[in-house]
Design an enzyme around this catalytic site. Structure first.
Site, PDB file in Angstrom:
ATOM      1  N   SER A 153       0.707  -1.236   0.078  1.00 24.79           N
ATOM      2  CA  SER A 153      -0.003  -0.087   0.032  1.00 24.79           C
ATOM      3  C   SER A 153       0.946   1.239   0.010  1.00 24.79           C
ATOM      4  O   SER A 153       1.612   1.613  -0.980  1.00 24.79           O
ATOM      5  CB  SER A 153      -1.019  -0.197   1.109  1.00 24.79           C
ATOM      6  OG  SER A 153      -1.936   0.788   0.967  1.00 24.79           O
ATOM      7  N   HIS A 205      -7.420  -5.901   1.180  1.00 18.50           N
ATOM      8  CA  HIS A 205      -6.271  -5.066   0.989  1.00 18.50           C
ATOM      9  C   HIS A 205      -5.354  -5.407   2.486  1.00 18.50           C
ATOM     10  O   HIS A 205      -4.132  -4.831   2.803  1.00 18.50           O
ATOM     11  CB  HIS A 205      -6.625  -3.645   1.353  1.00 18.50           C
ATOM     12  CG  HIS A 205      -5.624  -2.538   1.388  1.00 18.50           C
ATOM     13  ND1 HIS A 205      -4.930  -2.413  -0.020  1.00 18.50           N
ATOM     14  CD2 HIS A 205      -4.928  -1.678   2.034  1.00 18.50           C
ATOM     15  CE1 HIS A 205      -4.061  -1.572  -0.010  1.00 18.50           C
ATOM     16  NE2 HIS A 205      -3.983  -1.181   1.264  1.00 18.50           N
ATOM     17  N   ASP A 265     -10.159  -5.632  -2.999  1.00 16.06           N
ATOM     18  CA  ASP A 265      -9.548  -4.527  -2.118  1.00 16.06           C
ATOM     19  C   ASP A 265     -10.633  -3.515  -2.319  1.00 16.06           C
ATOM     20  O   ASP A 265     -10.896  -2.871  -3.323  1.00 16.06           O
ATOM     21  CB  ASP A 265      -8.139  -4.345  -2.786  1.00 16.06           C
ATOM     22  CG  ASP A 265      -7.435  -3.216  -2.046  1.00 16.06           C
ATOM     23  OD1 ASP A 265      -7.819  -2.321  -1.249  1.00 16.06           O
ATOM     24  OD2 ASP A 265      -6.034  -3.302  -2.034  1.00 16.06           O
TER      25      ASP A 265
END
Length: 286
Positions: free
Chosen positions: A151, A263, A230
């Site tokens: 991320s 995620h 996600d």
């Protein structure tokens, strides 16, 4: 261990050691923490190493505790370095008011806007201070260092790899923010840390940096994994922007999309072995 490093904790792990340290950072101007997994090795043997950059709200412990990477790292004989994600305890007004800016959200850049410029210097901290210190203190082979992240940390891994191809021999990412200059997380961070001039934002945008390359910086390839479930995919992550940028400069990229994965660290722990083996091949020159 030299006195500049203060050990916080040490844990036996798959025949090696998972260690956590504190030290006073000259670049940050505050105490910083990091973790490192050191696999078992013969005396006098230097190790390859991967530096993992974590995402928003995470710390030096998150990947070490949640990803389950030490078992494969021990098998491959690779050290794993996990820095913290930002300065802590700077006393800057508002530093902990938001989960996506300030504490836990350093974005792996050097801030130029006050009041952040004094302490939020994560790029210089990693490249000029932490990496050289760890390479020296833990007998790491500086020619075999790779970088990966998740991320915000995937953003950091890609941008630092593109800026420092002589330092990093391999790069990969999980659900990276690859076009932060057009994503709400990136816009907020860049405006706060760098100011309003978007040309300064481009210096920290992996898709922009890739398009500036005259030749493929990592001809043996880059690996990116992305979960299709996600919730941040459409608004924040934009993996196809990086895919297009790689195509423009003939940079080999393996972009894998996974149905049903979100995620978080269930996603990372599922595919972390693939990433370690990908880096191992590159660091061995295969």
């Amino acid at each position: 261990m030299p006195p500049k490093l203060e050990i916080i904790s040490e844990h036996g792990c798959f025949g090696g050691r998972q260690l956590f340290y504190r030290h006073t950072s000259t670049e940050i101007g505050l105490p910083m923490r990091f973790g490192i997994f050191v696999p078992a090795r013969k005396s006098g043997v230097s190790l390859p190493m991967l530096m993992f950059l974590a995402g928003l709200t995470c710390s030096e412990e998150t990947f070490a505790i949640k990803a389950g990477a030490q078992r494969i790292a021990a098998e491959l004989g690779i050290a794993l370095l996990t820095p913290d994600t930002s300065p802590r305890g700077a006393g800057v007004a508002g530093e902990a008011d938001a989960w996506d800016f300030g504490v836990g959200a350093g974005f792996y850049l050097d801030a130029t806007r006050e009041p952040w410029a004094r302490h939020w210097r994560m790029q210089s901290y990693l490249m000029s201070e932490l990496l050289p210190m760890v390479i020296d203190d833990f007998a790491i082979d500086e020619s075999r260092v790779g970088i990966f992240g998740h991320s915000m940390g995937g953003h950091g891994a890609l941008t630092l790899a593109l800026k420092h191809p002589a330092t990093f021999a391999s790069v990969s990412a999980f659900a990276p923010i690859v076009a932060p200059a057009r994503a709400p997380w990136g816009e907020k961070a860049f405006r706060g840390y760098l100011g309003e001039r978007t040309e300064h934002w481009d210096e920290h945008d992996a898709s922009v940096l890739m398009r500036r390359q005259s030749t493929a910086p990592y001809p043996r390839g880059i690996l990116v994994d992305q979960g299709e479930a996600d919730k941040f995919l459409e608004e924040q992550l934009h993996p196809h922007a990086f895919e297009a940028a790689c195509r423009d400069v003939a940079q080999p990229l393996t972009l894998r999309l996974h149905a049903g994965y979100d995620h978080g660290y269930y996603f990372i722990s599922t595919f972390v072995e693939d990433h370690l083996r990908f880096h191992d091949k590159q660091l061995r020159g295969v």
